[in-house]
Design a protein around this motif. Structure first.
Motif, PDB file in Angstrom:
ATOM      1  N   UNK A   1       0.813  -1.209   0.000  1.00 50.03           N
ATOM      2  CA  UNK A   1       0.000   0.000   0.000  1.00 50.03           C
ATOM      3  C   UNK A   1       0.844   1.255   0.000  1.00 50.03           C
ATOM      4  N   UNK A   2       0.516   2.209   0.887  1.00 47.91           N
ATOM      5  CA  UNK A   2       1.277   3.464   0.952  1.00 47.91           C
ATOM      6  C   UNK A   2       2.257   3.471   2.118  1.00 47.91           C
ATOM      7  N   UNK A   3       2.503   2.300   2.726  1.00 49.07           N
ATOM      8  CA  UNK A   3       3.427   2.234   3.858  1.00 49.07           C
ATOM      9  C   UNK A   3       4.885   2.291   3.432  1.00 49.07           C
ATOM     10  N   UNK A   4       5.169   1.892   2.208  1.00 53.12           N
ATOM     11  CA  UNK A   4       6.560   1.759   1.775  1.00 53.12           C
ATOM     12  C   UNK A   4       7.205   3.144   1.645  1.00 53.12           C
ATOM     13  N   UNK A   5       8.135   3.432   2.544  1.00 55.50           N
ATOM     14  CA  UNK A   5       8.792   4.740   2.522  1.00 55.50           C
ATOM     15  C   UNK A   5       7.827   5.878   2.759  1.00 55.50           C
ATOM     16  N   UNK A   6       6.749   5.653   3.520  1.00 54.90           N
ATOM     17  CA  UNK A   6       5.688   6.638   3.668  1.00 54.90           C
ATOM     18  C   UNK A   6       6.119   7.886   4.428  1.00 54.90           C
ATOM     19  N   UNK A   7       5.638   9.055   3.958  1.00 52.35           N
ATOM     20  CA  UNK A   7       5.833  10.334   4.631  1.00 52.35           C
ATOM     21  C   UNK A   7       4.509  11.074   4.666  1.00 52.35           C
ATOM     22  N   UNK A   8       4.128  11.557   5.846  1.00 51.20           N
ATOM     23  CA  UNK A   8       2.910  12.337   6.012  1.00 51.20           C
ATOM     24  C   UNK A   8       3.263  13.825   6.001  1.00 51.20           C
ATOM     25  N   UNK A   9       2.472  14.617   5.272  1.00 48.83           N
ATOM     26  CA  UNK A   9       2.696  16.057   5.195  1.00 48.83           C
ATOM     27  C   UNK A   9       1.435  16.807   5.612  1.00 48.83           C
TER      28      UNK A   9
ATOM     29  N   UNK B   1       3.109   5.581   7.726  1.00 53.84           N
ATOM     30  CA  UNK B   1       2.101   5.079   6.823  1.00 53.84           C
ATOM     31  C   UNK B   1       0.778   5.745   7.167  1.00 53.84           C
ATOM     32  N   UNK B   2      -0.331   5.307   6.574  1.00 49.39           N
ATOM     33  CA  UNK B   2      -1.630   5.921   6.880  1.00 49.39           C
ATOM     34  C   UNK B   2      -2.085   5.603   8.298  1.00 49.39           C
ATOM     35  N   UNK B   3      -2.882   6.497   8.855  1.00 44.14           N
ATOM     36  CA  UNK B   3      -3.493   6.288  10.182  1.00 44.14           C
ATOM     37  C   UNK B   3      -2.469   6.004  11.279  1.00 44.14           C
ATOM     38  N   UNK B   4      -1.313   6.655  11.199  1.00 44.90           N
ATOM     39  CA  UNK B   4      -0.322   6.524  12.262  1.00 44.90           C
ATOM     40  C   UNK B   4       0.509   5.256  12.228  1.00 44.90           C
ATOM     41  N   UNK B   5       0.309   4.401  11.227  1.00 43.75           N
ATOM     42  CA  UNK B   5       1.174   3.220  11.097  1.00 43.75           C
ATOM     43  C   UNK B   5       2.580   3.688  10.731  1.00 43.75           C
TER      44      UNK B   5
ATOM     45  N   UNK C   1      -6.709  16.725   7.678  1.00 48.08           N
ATOM     46  CA  UNK C   1      -6.364  16.213   6.355  1.00 48.08           C
ATOM     47  C   UNK C   1      -4.843  16.146   6.228  1.00 48.08           C
ATOM     48  N   UNK C   2      -4.360  15.240   5.388  1.00 45.56           N
ATOM     49  CA  UNK C   2      -2.919  15.133   5.175  1.00 45.56           C
ATOM     50  C   UNK C   2      -2.636  14.580   3.782  1.00 45.56           C
ATOM     51  N   UNK C   3      -1.432  14.804   3.303  1.00 40.97           N
ATOM     52  CA  UNK C   3      -0.935  14.159   2.093  1.00 40.97           C
ATOM     53  C   UNK C   3       0.066  13.095   2.513  1.00 40.97           C
ATOM     54  N   UNK C   4       0.137  12.024   1.748  1.00 41.09           N
ATOM     55  CA  UNK C   4       1.109  10.971   2.039  1.00 41.09           C
ATOM     56  C   UNK C   4       1.875  10.638   0.768  1.00 41.09           C
ATOM     57  N   UNK C   5       3.190  10.602   0.902  1.00 42.62           N
ATOM     58  CA  UNK C   5       4.091  10.266  -0.199  1.00 42.62           C
ATOM     59  C   UNK C   5       4.684   8.891   0.082  1.00 42.62           C
ATOM     60  N   UNK C   6       4.859   8.087  -0.962  1.00 44.74           N
ATOM     61  CA  UNK C   6       5.273   6.705  -0.738  1.00 44.74           C
ATOM     62  C   UNK C   6       6.033   6.175  -1.960  1.00 44.74           C
ATOM     63  N   UNK C   7       6.699   5.045  -1.766  1.00 39.32           N
ATOM     64  CA  UNK C   7       7.474   4.413  -2.827  1.00 39.32           C
ATOM     65  C   UNK C   7       6.616   3.432  -3.616  1.00 39.32           C
ATOM     66  N   UNK C   8       6.873   3.349  -4.910  1.00 40.61           N
ATOM     67  CA  UNK C   8       6.235   2.337  -5.752  1.00 40.61           C
ATOM     68  C   UNK C   8       7.198   1.950  -6.875  1.00 40.61           C
ATOM     69  N   UNK C   9       6.905   0.843  -7.520  1.00 35.50           N
ATOM     70  CA  UNK C   9       7.763   0.367  -8.598  1.00 35.50           C
ATOM     71  C   UNK C   9       7.207   0.828  -9.940  1.00 35.50           C
ATOM     72  N   UNK C  10       7.976   0.609 -10.986  1.00 37.04           N
ATOM     73  CA  UNK C  10       7.491   0.834 -12.346  1.00 37.04           C
ATOM     74  C   UNK C  10       6.827  -0.462 -12.805  1.00 37.04           C
ATOM     75  N   UNK C  11       5.526  -0.468 -13.047  1.00 31.83           N
ATOM     76  CA  UNK C  11       4.845  -1.725 -13.390  1.00 31.83           C
ATOM     77  C   UNK C  11       5.266  -2.311 -14.734  1.00 31.83           C
ATOM     78  N   UNK C  12       6.004  -1.545 -15.538  1.00 29.82           N
ATOM     79  CA  UNK C  12       6.524  -2.103 -16.791  1.00 29.82           C
ATOM     80  C   UNK C  12       7.516  -3.229 -16.525  1.00 29.82           C
TER      81      UNK C  12
END
Length: 619
Positions: free
Chosen positions: A156-164, A173-177, A341-352
């Motif tokens: 999900x959005x836990x990988x390398x998550x940052x809350x702003x 991650x989301x909800x204080x995780x 309200x918050x924004x969350x930034x996270x890591x993801x891969x290139x699905x290609x």
């Protein structure tokens, strides 16, 4: 290291993707374990507590048809149900329910606990172990080592998550995780390049602080019209709550614009790319400067909580600005924010980097599903999860993989878009992405996919029996299309529909083709369809009313299927094919398409290149 277990499949994450992956793999006989940072976060809804919506509702029906869990969970925990786009054609009808967030979590946690062959572990996975291009297991934060032949990453959005929130940020991650930073490092060490995406969520507010007399009520559909997500749900349905609509105004917009540089989105703190189709409120005000107002949907988070969700008002502005702009909205003058309200930034891969099975091209046995593949939304995540879980089990057993295609499902469109075209922003499923959407309706998802789920082994006997019953009923209804109905039997029906009284007999098919004739009128005024399942009758009406369009679409679909069935060898070096342009060869070597059809959809591959591939394949 402490070796603590041996599994066939390990799933990392128990969000919407992880749930479906773990349930599918275990149900298909693989010794499976799912790891989650917290058992209390299984099936969590950190954003809107709802399921379905435009295109997404079709994904949920398809998941259910294959034997997934999400549709059953949504039916068991909904608060309000509405069919969207009812004024349009059936191809874009979309079921959406507001869900009880806590009960949904409880349902999903129990569903996993009841799945035979599935172990559930509360632990953070910090490392993926590989050897000679194959996955071999995982390591947890407590130095626990677990071996596995397949691993599904659904973080999900836990990988390398940052809350702003404004100029404040913290790793989370989301909800204080807490964020999964160690796993990010492990994936990079394994040679997997990562990207940064961003999403956001609105404030949660206290019900008592809202003046509902100043808002528009948004009730659900009448109980008599409610439809379930699952083809197995047959219990009576009724709505339990109402939702509401509020509107921003010029004062709201001025407050946001006066403080826009305090948003990390505009101040440069956030690097990740956000979702174009679900923008923050500050994005809406900037991008749509000509609009005087934007709607906000006030929706309950559950039956036993006073917490309300403000859909359409996600933001990363500081708390003081959030208070100011929310209070400027009619009905929100005294709004009490419970969670900002918050924004969350996270890591993801290139699905290609993935095959259509969702296995990584360079590391055998390593699958990815959900937001780590660059998607946005619970439904998109769950759809990938079931595909990854099924294919992990298939990979272990040596069986042919399950690859859904663009002509048989929205899930096929979703995955093909990801692995063939890729995405530079959080991907959201939309009806416009499906070229065969008239055939890929939510009402016929079971006819399209239940046989595929049965072949894979995920469809239970109960579900298969319900499918066969519907097919039998639909075929019986089709046999009545050429029967002639005398004028007398049609008089009352035509009058109720506002049609001119008939002076001659009509075939059943010609009566159905009349725009104002509905299945309900047939049930009310005629016994010709007595004993026919209501869902089958509704499907018959769609088939008949749209037969011309469906016929033309079927011809196009047959041609695409021919191209999809033209397989390309996986070990092809496209640089060696004479007549193929260099750009096309490079793209084809990177993606390694499975078929001519997939190759034709790759950006940078022209129709001329496709013709070269067809000629070469014939040789």
């Amino acid at each position: 290291m402490n070796h603590l277990g041996d599994y066939d499949v390990i799933v990392i994450g128990a969000g919407h993707a992880g749930i479906e992956a773990a349930h599918a793999a275990a149900t298909l006989g693989a010794r499976t374990a799912v790891f989650t940072m917290s058992l209390d976060a299984i099936g969590n809804m950190p954003c809107n507590p709802s399921i379905g919506g435009t295109a997404k509702g079709t994904l949920v029906r398809e998941l259910d048809a294959l034997g997934g869990v999400m549709g059953l969970a949504a039916d068991a925990t909904y608060l309000q149900s509405r069919m969207l786009n009812k004024g349009k054609g059936p191809a874009v009808h979309a079921l959406r329910v507001q869900t009880d967030r806590k009960r949904y979590h409880e349902y999903m946690k129990h569903a996993l606990e009841l799945t035979p062959g599935l172990a559930i572990h509360q632990a953070e996975v910090v490392s993926i172990e590989t050897e000679n291009g194959r996955v071999k297991g995982v390591v947890t934060q407590l130095n626990g080592e677990y071996s596995a032949k397949c691993v599904v990453i659904a973080t999900g959005t836990n990988l390398g998550g940052k809350i702003f929130v404004g100029d404040a940020w913290y790793a989370s991650g989301p909800d204080g995780m807490h964020a999964a930073n160690a796993l990010t490092d492990s994936l990079k060490a394994a040679g997997l390049p990562l990207r940064r995406f961003k999403t956001g969520t609105p404030a949660r507010v206290h019900r008592r602080s809202i003046d509902f007399s100043k808002l528009e009520c948004q009730p659900g559909d009448p109980d008599s019209e409610l439809q379930p997500f699952s083809f197995l749900t047959d219990a009576p349905m009724h709505n339990k709550v109402e939702c509401w609509i509020a509107y921003t105004n010029p004062e709201t917009h001025k407050i946001i614009l006066d403080n826009i540089q305090r948003s990390p989105l505009y101040g440069g703190m956030i690097e990740g790319v956000g979702p174009r189709y679900c923008p923050s409120i500050e994005d809406k005000v900037v991008r749509f400067s000509g609009k005087d107002r934007h709607p906000l949907f006030v929706e309950p988070c559950g039956e036993n909580t006073e917490e309300m969700y403000l859909q359409g008002a996600s933001s990363s502005l500081p708390e003081d600005v959030q208070n100011a702009f929310y209070h400027s909205i009619k009905g929100f003058e005294h709004l009490e924010i419970m969670r900002p309200a918050y924004a969350i930034e996270y890591d993801c891969i290139n699905p290609l980097e993935l095959f259509p099975t969702l296995m990584h091209k360079k590391i055998k046995g390593l699958f990815f599903a959900g937001q780590i593949n660059g998607t946005s939304g619970y439904e998109e995540a769950a759809a990938q999860g079931i595909v990854a879980g099924i294919n992990a089990a298939m990979y272990l057993s040596g069986k042919s993989p399950m690859v859904l295609t663009r002509d048989n499902s929205y899930i096929g469109v979703l995955i093909d878009d990801l692995v063939t075209v890729g995405t530079d922003e959080p991907y959201r499923m939309m009806t416009s992405r499906a070229e065969f959407r008239l055939s890929l309706r939510q009402d016929n998802a079971d006819l399209r996919l239940t046989p595929i789920g049965r072949k894979a082994g995920l469809v239970t006997d109960r579900r298969w029996k319900a499918y066969l019953k519907k097919v039998k009923s639909l075929n019986a209804a089709r046999e009545k299309l050429n029967e002639v109905m005398p004028p007398k039997s049609l008089t009352d029906m035509f009058a109720a529909a506002g049609e001119q009284p008939p002076v001659t007999g009509y075939t059943v098919e010609s009566v159905i083709k009349r725009p104002l004739i509905t299945p309900e009128l047939f049930i009310r005024f005629s016994d010709i369809f007595d004993g026919i399942d209501k869902a089958a009758l509704q499907q018959l009406f769609v088939e008949v009313k749209y037969s011309g369009y469906l016929g033309r679409a079927e011809k196009t679909r047959a041609e695409q299927k021919r191209l999809e069935n033209s397989s390309l060898p996986a070990d092809t070096d496209y640089r060696l094919i004479k007549g193929l342009r260099l750009e096309a060869a490079e793209k084809l070597n990177k993606i390694k398409p499975l078929s001519i059809g997939q190759a034709a959809r790759i950006s940078g591959v022209t129709p001329a290149d496709v013709n070269v591939l067809i000629v070469n394949l014939k040789k």
